[in-house]
Structure formats: C-alpha cells, structure tokens
Design a protein around this motif. Structure first.
Motif, PDB file in Angstrom:
ATOM      1  N   GLY B 125       0.812  -1.202   0.000  1.00 29.28           N
ATOM      2  CA  GLY B 125       0.000   0.000   0.000  1.00 29.28           C
ATOM      3  C   GLY B 125       0.851   1.260   0.000  1.00 29.28           C
ATOM      4  O   GLY B 125       0.456   2.295  -0.526  1.00 29.28           O
ATOM      5  N   VAL B 148      -2.804  11.420  -9.940  1.00 33.18           N
ATOM      6  CA  VAL B 148      -4.194  11.315  -9.473  1.00 33.18           C
ATOM      7  C   VAL B 148      -4.802  10.013  -9.955  1.00 33.18           C
ATOM      8  O   VAL B 148      -5.444   9.279  -9.189  1.00 33.18           O
ATOM      9  CB  VAL B 148      -5.019  12.515  -9.972  1.00 33.18           C
ATOM     10  CG1 VAL B 148      -6.473  12.317  -9.636  1.00 33.18           C
ATOM     11  CG2 VAL B 148      -4.528  13.789  -9.351  1.00 33.18           C
ATOM     12  N   ALA B 151      -3.355   7.079  -8.016  1.00 33.34           N
ATOM     13  CA  ALA B 151      -3.834   6.993  -6.636  1.00 33.34           C
ATOM     14  C   ALA B 151      -5.250   6.451  -6.602  1.00 33.34           C
ATOM     15  O   ALA B 151      -5.553   5.515  -5.853  1.00 33.34           O
ATOM     16  CB  ALA B 151      -3.775   8.363  -5.985  1.00 33.34           C
ATOM     17  N   ALA B 152      -6.125   7.013  -7.434  1.00 28.82           N
ATOM     18  CA  ALA B 152      -7.517   6.559  -7.440  1.00 28.82           C
ATOM     19  C   ALA B 152      -7.582   5.078  -7.777  1.00 28.82           C
ATOM     20  O   ALA B 152      -8.274   4.297  -7.119  1.00 28.82           O
ATOM     21  CB  ALA B 152      -8.317   7.374  -8.444  1.00 28.82           C
ATOM     22  N   ILE B 155      -5.913   2.748  -4.779  1.00 30.35           N
ATOM     23  CA  ILE B 155      -6.683   2.506  -3.554  1.00 30.35           C
ATOM     24  C   ILE B 155      -7.952   1.745  -3.871  1.00 30.35           C
ATOM     25  O   ILE B 155      -8.428   0.990  -3.033  1.00 30.35           O
ATOM     26  CB  ILE B 155      -7.024   3.768  -2.722  1.00 30.35           C
ATOM     27  CG1 ILE B 155      -7.338   4.932  -3.571  1.00 30.35           C
ATOM     28  CG2 ILE B 155      -5.946   4.094  -1.750  1.00 30.35           C
ATOM     29  CD1 ILE B 155      -7.688   6.155  -2.747  1.00 30.35           C
ATOM     30  N   TRP B 309     -15.530  -1.005  -8.666  1.00 32.86           N
ATOM     31  CA  TRP B 309     -16.516  -0.785  -7.599  1.00 32.86           C
ATOM     32  C   TRP B 309     -17.815  -1.518  -7.834  1.00 32.86           C
ATOM     33  O   TRP B 309     -18.528  -1.841  -6.897  1.00 32.86           O
ATOM     34  CB  TRP B 309     -16.792   0.716  -7.438  1.00 32.86           C
ATOM     35  CG  TRP B 309     -15.652   1.418  -6.806  1.00 32.86           C
ATOM     36  CD1 TRP B 309     -14.700   2.140  -7.453  1.00 32.86           C
ATOM     37  CD2 TRP B 309     -15.306   1.447  -5.426  1.00 32.86           C
ATOM     38  NE1 TRP B 309     -13.781   2.617  -6.557  1.00 32.86           N
ATOM     39  CE2 TRP B 309     -14.132   2.201  -5.305  1.00 32.86           C
ATOM     40  CE3 TRP B 309     -15.867   0.901  -4.273  1.00 32.86           C
ATOM     41  CZ2 TRP B 309     -13.515   2.429  -4.092  1.00 32.86           C
ATOM     42  CZ3 TRP B 309     -15.252   1.131  -3.067  1.00 32.86           C
ATOM     43  CH2 TRP B 309     -14.083   1.893  -2.994  1.00 32.86           C
TER      44      TRP B 309
ATOM     45  N   PHE C  58       0.335   0.751   8.938  1.00 32.77           N
ATOM     46  CA  PHE C  58       0.911   0.929   7.604  1.00 32.77           C
ATOM     47  C   PHE C  58      -0.173   0.857   6.537  1.00 32.77           C
ATOM     48  O   PHE C  58      -0.179   1.640   5.590  1.00 32.77           O
ATOM     49  CB  PHE C  58       1.967  -0.143   7.323  1.00 32.77           C
ATOM     50  CG  PHE C  58       3.237   0.061   8.074  1.00 32.77           C
ATOM     51  CD1 PHE C  58       3.763   1.326   8.231  1.00 32.77           C
ATOM     52  CD2 PHE C  58       3.910  -1.007   8.634  1.00 32.77           C
ATOM     53  CE1 PHE C  58       4.932   1.521   8.929  1.00 32.77           C
ATOM     54  CE2 PHE C  58       5.079  -0.822   9.331  1.00 32.77           C
ATOM     55  CZ  PHE C  58       5.588   0.442   9.482  1.00 32.77           C
ATOM     56  N   LEU C  59      -1.081  -0.126   6.698  1.00 29.79           N
ATOM     57  CA  LEU C  59      -2.080  -0.346   5.653  1.00 29.79           C
ATOM     58  C   LEU C  59      -3.069   0.813   5.592  1.00 29.79           C
ATOM     59  O   LEU C  59      -3.320   1.368   4.518  1.00 29.79           O
ATOM     60  CB  LEU C  59      -2.818  -1.663   5.916  1.00 29.79           C
ATOM     61  CG  LEU C  59      -3.827  -2.085   4.865  1.00 29.79           C
ATOM     62  CD1 LEU C  59      -3.113  -2.481   3.604  1.00 29.79           C
ATOM     63  CD2 LEU C  59      -4.649  -3.254   5.357  1.00 29.79           C
ATOM     64  N   GLY C  62      -0.675   4.612   6.286  1.00 30.67           N
ATOM     65  CA  GLY C  62       0.337   4.796   5.247  1.00 30.67           C
ATOM     66  C   GLY C  62      -0.256   4.690   3.867  1.00 30.67           C
ATOM     67  O   GLY C  62       0.036   5.483   2.979  1.00 30.67           O
ATOM     68  N   GLY C  63      -1.130   3.696   3.672  1.00 30.25           N
ATOM     69  CA  GLY C  63      -1.710   3.535   2.355  1.00 30.25           C
ATOM     70  C   GLY C  63      -2.890   4.451   2.136  1.00 30.25           C
ATOM     71  O   GLY C  63      -2.806   5.441   1.413  1.00 30.25           O
ATOM     72  N   ALA C  64      -4.001   4.159   2.829  1.00 29.70           N
ATOM     73  CA  ALA C  64      -5.265   4.770   2.444  1.00 29.70           C
ATOM     74  C   ALA C  64      -5.374   6.235   2.848  1.00 29.70           C
ATOM     75  O   ALA C  64      -5.640   7.101   2.016  1.00 29.70           O
ATOM     76  CB  ALA C  64      -6.404   3.969   3.064  1.00 29.70           C
ATOM     77  N   VAL C  67      -3.017   8.745   1.181  1.00 32.79           N
ATOM     78  CA  VAL C  67      -3.323   8.856  -0.242  1.00 32.79           C
ATOM     79  C   VAL C  67      -4.559   9.715  -0.447  1.00 32.79           C
ATOM     80  O   VAL C  67      -4.603  10.573  -1.332  1.00 32.79           O
ATOM     81  CB  VAL C  67      -3.501   7.468  -0.850  1.00 32.79           C
ATOM     82  CG1 VAL C  67      -4.086   7.566  -2.226  1.00 32.79           C
ATOM     83  CG2 VAL C  67      -2.175   6.782  -0.911  1.00 32.79           C
ATOM     84  N   LEU C  71      -4.627  13.083  -2.480  1.00 31.96           N
ATOM     85  CA  LEU C  71      -5.587  13.228  -3.567  1.00 31.96           C
ATOM     86  C   LEU C  71      -6.384  14.518  -3.404  1.00 31.96           C
ATOM     87  O   LEU C  71      -6.574  15.272  -4.370  1.00 31.96           O
ATOM     88  CB  LEU C  71      -6.522  12.019  -3.535  1.00 31.96           C
ATOM     89  CG  LEU C  71      -7.181  11.590  -4.828  1.00 31.96           C
ATOM     90  CD1 LEU C  71      -6.125  11.271  -5.849  1.00 31.96           C
ATOM     91  CD2 LEU C  71      -8.014  10.355  -4.575  1.00 31.96           C
ATOM     92  N   MET C  74      -4.309  17.392  -4.427  1.00 30.20           N
ATOM     93  CA  MET C  74      -4.250  17.568  -5.869  1.00 30.20           C
ATOM     94  C   MET C  74      -5.520  18.227  -6.382  1.00 30.20           C
ATOM     95  O   MET C  74      -5.487  19.039  -7.288  1.00 30.20           O
ATOM     96  CB  MET C  74      -4.080  16.218  -6.543  1.00 30.20           C
ATOM     97  CG  MET C  74      -2.712  15.625  -6.357  1.00 30.20           C
ATOM     98  SD  MET C  74      -2.700  13.994  -7.047  1.00 30.20           S
ATOM     99  CE  MET C  74      -0.964  13.637  -6.991  1.00 30.20           C
TER     100      MET C  74
END
Lengths: 102, 376, 167
Positions: B125, B148, B151-152, B155, B309, C58-59, C62-64, C67, C71, C74
């Motif tokens: 991850g 972007v 990332a989308a 995840i 999804w 971490f999961l 760190g990951g979700a 991010v 996002l 951005m």
C-alpha cells in the motif's frame, strides 16, 4: 528496555503538536492532518498501556483498532467536505467558511 | 517468527547475506524481464524484438542499463526539489520490503514472518506514496494527472486484492506464507479458489499499472504519466521498481495460489527443485501478464473505476461470504471447489458477454452518427 | 541496548516529522511529513511487540489515509492564477501557548503517576489470536457498530462530494 513513560511522553509531544496544528493552521487539509496526529498520539497511548499494563485482555489494542477505523471514516468525510468547500469558494481556507457566524 | 524478533532478535550478518542474495537475483531477473517483455510482445505482434546486442539480443538489457546510467539527469526548474528527487527511491523501498518477506524455498526467504501475507499487502500500500510524490513534485500537469489516476486506481483495486487473498487465508487458517505454501502439498489453492485467483490477477494487473489498466502511465493520453519529467538514473529507478514489483507479485501469487515451492514433489526433491518451482511458477504468471498486455486494449478511466466498484468488490465479498459459510458448516472442499469454479466461469462469462455485446446505434447525432458508434 | 538506541532514533524521527507537519510552509511537504510521522508511529508499535497494529497502521494510515489526503491536495490546489494563501493564521502564538501548556501537563501526569500493574521494561507480546478473540467476542457489538459507521461515512462522503448538474 524502554519503559512505559517514554511512550507516554512521546505521545504527549505528538498530541501537543497536533493541538498546535489545529489551532494555528488555516488550510482545512492541514487542520485535518493535525487531527490525524492527535488521533495517532491517542492510539499510541492505548497500545502502550495495553502492552505494558494489561496484555491479557488486549483491550487497548481493540481500542486502537477502533480509533484507526474512526479516523479513516473521519478522513473520508472531512475530505469530501473540503472538496465541496473548495468547489463553492475555490479556497480550502477554514477562516473563510464563516457564513454561519452571521 | 514474529515481527519483533525479525527486526530486533536476529543475527544481522545472516540477514545481510540473505538480502544481498535476493537483491542480486532481483537485479538479474529485472534486467531479463525487460528483455523478455520486449521479446514476448514482439512475438505476439509477429516481430523479432531485440536481436542485435549479443547472441539473440541477450545483452539488450545490459546495454539499456548502461545507456540510462550515462544519460543526463534533468530536473525541471519548477519541480519541488526534494519531493522530486526522493520519489523514485520511495517507490522502490516497499517492493524491496515485500521481497524480504517472500519464501523462495522451504523456510528460505530473507525473513519468514508469522503475518507474512498481511505484511505484503500492508507494505505494498505504501507503493502509492512514491508515485503520488512524483506526480506532485514534478511541477507538470501530465505528471499530476498521472499521479491522481494512479492513486484513485490503486486505492480502489487494493480492496478486491486484499479481500480475495483473505478468502484464501481463511481456508488456510494462517497468514504465514511458508505455512500456506506447505499446505498445498496435494493441490494448489488455484484449484480450490479459481475465482479468488481471477480477482487477484485482475487487481494485480491494476496495482502494477499493466495493460489493460495502464491509464496512469498511458503514453498516448498523458505522455507517460507520473514519470514524464524523469530521466537517467531516476527514471531507471522507476523501471526497476516496476519490474521488481511485477516479479514480487508473481512470486507472491505463485506461493499463495500455485503451491509455491511445495507443489509438486517439493519436499521430496530438495531445495534446488523448490527454488526452480517457485521461479518457474512466477515466470508463468509474468508470461500471463505479458500475454494480457498483448491482447487487450486499454480501458477508459470511468470503465476502470466502475469495473472495480461495481463488479470486482461485490464478487470478492460474495466469495468471502461463501467461504465463511463453508467453513462454518464444515462442508467438504470438493463442493467448495465446484462452487468456486462455477463462480469463476460465470464471472468471466459475464465479462465476455459484456465485452462482445453490440452497442446501440439508433438515434445518434453528429460525429457518432457518422461513425455509427454509440457515445461513451 | 541496541533496542533502546533504535527507539530513540525512531522517536526523534517521529517528533521531527510531526513538527514538520505543523510547521512546514508547503502543503505537499506537510503531507509527506505526515506519512513519515505515521510510519514512524507504526515502527514504535513494533517496539511494543504488537505487529498487528503496526501493520494496520501501515495499511490504513500509510496507504489509504495519506493517499486520500494527497488526492484532496491535488484536487484543491490553486493553479498558477490562484493567490497564495498563508497557511498559518495570526492566532499561531496563542495556539503554541495552549499546546505548550497541554504538553507540560500531559508529560507531568505521565511521569509522576505510578501506573498500577506496570510490568516494567519489557512489554509482553500480544498474539494476533488474542486480539482476534477480544475483537470478535468481547467487543463484537462495537465492532459491528463500527462497520455500520464506516458504511454510513462512506455513503455520506459520496453524497457530499458528488458533482451535481448545477455545480
């Protein structure tokens, strides 16, 4: 070996940094990041207590899992609100979202 | 071995020797994966691929690496300096950590962790962070778009990946990769859980940005995505990370689904056979991934997200539920395998039928009417 | 011995990264410091021998979570035409005062209290089986409520952030 107090002091420092961030930052995303710091300090506290004081019942660990889950939900919702705010005002500044104050 | 022991209670020299062996193996594999991909794709397209450098082009990878090392390392003026420069290394660290947890033969890996499978997807991850840093730090709109998109996509596809693996872990009753491999002495898990394998492969294609899910790095749309501004050694770090991740995921898939070092004859024929089994199985998976790239066209962003999804996540949760029911009532594994094969066949069949259906071409306007195709 | 040295290094890293989150002048840098800080806390969990929580950290974080934050950065970044906004308000000194007082209090309490049942230096390893039993047996109902909460938050986030025709 590392005593319990070390973890507690570390967690207190993290929490205080988070509080400072929440109070002083103006950008909504930065406020959110500071909240994350505070939540992290809390779950660090829980885990330290669980490992040092009461390892048989693992209650603190369960609490830390719940804190992390709530934090994930909170980040998702808060970022949705930030994006909404940005779309309406083209700024992520929390001080400008003050319409309700009038 | 628990995590704490792995980090604090070990003999460092032993760990360093193992890490050096794995890294050397990884370097050789990565160099020849780039060569192999060009060769395989070329054959699919009725070309020859690299032939000139060395016998049958075998030294092409080395030549490419030398060329990349000699190239100028450019940094755009409006790039965020530290973010830009550290991003390639950050994409590589998680891949390396994953390699440290994989078993290559019975009880042989850098470290064998009790929570190995969880470790693998927790660390993978973190892979996104480097990609996002590259996108944000380059100071380039295309890089930002690529970041972007990546990332989308990552995840989203992490959810079916993790859930499908959890379904297998439920059957195995452990997260220890070595124990999972050892459990598959008579049958690999792909025979029992084909649906989980299909979901795993799809999600892995997406996590690795391979075709048909390569929209973050789509050359024809956003000229290379998040590494558009990179050159020379940093660009080659991205490539290294990408191919190393491909290899790591293949070994992971081989261990979890194809029996790793155990199936067949793993225990009887010694460690060299186990190592060959692991490597050959991982190469088969890599060949499959290359094959998919040569066959399928790239998806659109909205198709990609709605596939994840609206299809993958539901199917993977259904799989988890079915496995739970079977475990709770203690039904036999053969019935579970039959149900799973039926599910996998239905899933793939539904995708196929959806792909070949004729689009509606009535009441079209403008250019769509002229071309006779339906608007997206 | 080596454990203590490593602990101090990691703890210093965590504090430094967290200070970076609240002090840095660029939102992107703050987010990257946040990742470092969260990963560092995950490493601290390893010292407490609860690898499960470390991996969850971490999961999820760190990951979700990071991010998601990146996002959002951005999506909410001002373009070249946007005016640069100060990230820290004029109230910062008062915030620092409050935070310093809070930190002093917390540290004082943590050090001065004799914690009942303290096992001393070495924490006991908590196995994942025990965590699983606690999570699904003793705390089964809160766990299910948590699942419902996540679902509601998820739907709510979609409803709030969805782009409508008028926007």
């Amino acid at each position: 070996m590392v005593p319990l107090e070390n973890y507690l002091v570390l967690s207190a420092i993290l929490f205080a940094l988070g509080v400072y961030g929440v109070l002083s930052r103006r950008n909504a995303v930065l406020v959110l990041m500071s909240v994350e710091l505070m939540l992290n300090a809390v779950s660090l506290n829980f885990v330290a207590f669980a490992a040092h004081l009461d390892p048989d019942r693992a209650t603190g660990i369960v609490f830390a899992v719940f804190v992390i889950a709530v934090a994930a939900a909170e980040v998702g919702l808060a970022l949705a609100i930030v994006i909404r705010l940005f779309r309406n005002r083209s700024s992520a500044n929390v001080d400008e979202a003050a319409t309700l104050r009038w | 071995m628990t995590f704490g022991e792995a980090f604090f209670g070990m003999s460092w020299l032993d760990a360093i020797i193992r890490i050096v062996i794995v890294v050397l193996l990884m370097t050789v594999v990565v160099v020849y994966l780039t060569y192999g991909e060009r060769k395989v794709i070329a054959r699919f397209q009725m070309r020859l691929g690299p032939t000139r450098t060395g016998p049958a082009g075998l030294l092409q990878g080395v030549a490419d690496a030398l060329k990349l090392l000699c190239k100028e390392d450019v940094r755009p003026r409006n790039a965020d300096r530290w973010v830009f420069e550290f991003a390639p290394y950050l994409t590589f660290i998680p891949v390396f950590l994953v390699l440290a947890a994989l078993p290559f033969a019975r009880d042989w890996g850098v470290r064998n962790l009790a929570l190995g499978m969880f470790f693998v997807f927790a660390v993978l991850g973190l892979n996104i962070v480097g990609v996002l840093m590259a996108g944000l730090g380059s100071g380039n709109k295309y890089a930002l778009l690529g970041g972007v998109r990546a990332a989308a996509q990552m995840i989203s596809y992490e959810i079916p990946l993790v859930v499908a693996l959890l379904a297998v872990a439920m059957l195995a009753g452990t997260l220890d990769l070595n124990a999972i491999a050892a459990m598959q002495e008579s049958r690999p898990f792909v025979l029992v859980q084909p649906l989980a394998f299909v979901i795993f492969l799809t999600a892995v294609l997406s996590e690795l940005h391979r075709a048909p899910f390569d929209i973050p790095v789509a050359e024809s749309e956003i000229v290379g995505g998040y590494f558009v501004e990179y050159s020379g050694i940093r660009w080659s770090m991205f490539q290294l990370a990408e191919y190393a991740a491909l290899w790591a995921f293949s070994i992971f898939g081989a261990v979890v689904f194809l029996g790793g070092w155990q199936f067949p004859f793993g225990d009887d024929w010694g460690w060299w056979w186990q190592l060959i089994l692991t490597l050959v199985k991982s190469l088969l998976l890599i060949l499959l991934i290359f094959w998919v790239r040569a066959t399928l066209p790239r998806l659109r962003m909205d198709q990609l997200m709605s596939f994840c999804w609206k299809a993958l996540i539901e199917v993977s949760f259904a799989l988890l539920l079915v496995n739970g029911l079977f475990l709770y009532f203690g039904w036999s594994e053969i019935i579970l395998a039959v149900v799973n094969w039926a599910g996998a066949a239905a899933f793939l069949g539904a995708i196929y039928l959806r792909a070949i259906r004729k689009p509606a071409v009535e009441n079209l306007v403008g250019a769509y009417k002229h071309a006779g195709v339906s608007p997206p | 011995m080596i454990t203590e040295v490593l602990w101090w290094i990691v703890a210093a890293g965590v504090v430094g990264a967290s200070a970076g989150v609240v002090l840095s002048r660029s939102v992107v840098h703050a987010a990257i410091f946040l990742i470092l800080s969260l990963a560092g806390v995950g490493a601290i969990y390893l010292f407490l021998t609860v690898e499960f929580i470390a991996l969850v950290q971490f999961l999820i974080y760190g990951g979700a979570v990071t991010v998601l934050i990146l996002l959002a950065l951005m999506l909410t970044r001002m373009g070249a035409s946007g005016r640069p906004e100060p990230l820290t308000g004029a109230q910062a000194p008062f915030g620092a005062l409050v935070a310093a007082a809070l930190m002093a209090t917390l540290i004082g309490v943590a050090v001065a209290t004799a914690w009942p049942g303290d096992l001393g230096g070495s924490p006991t390893a908590i196995s994942i089986e025990r965590i699983g039993a606690a999570l699904f047996q003793n705390y089964g109902a809160p766990f299910i409520i948590m699942a419902a909460l996540l679902l509601v938050a998820f739907v709510g986030a979609i409803v709030i952030a969805r782009q409508e025709d008028g926007d």
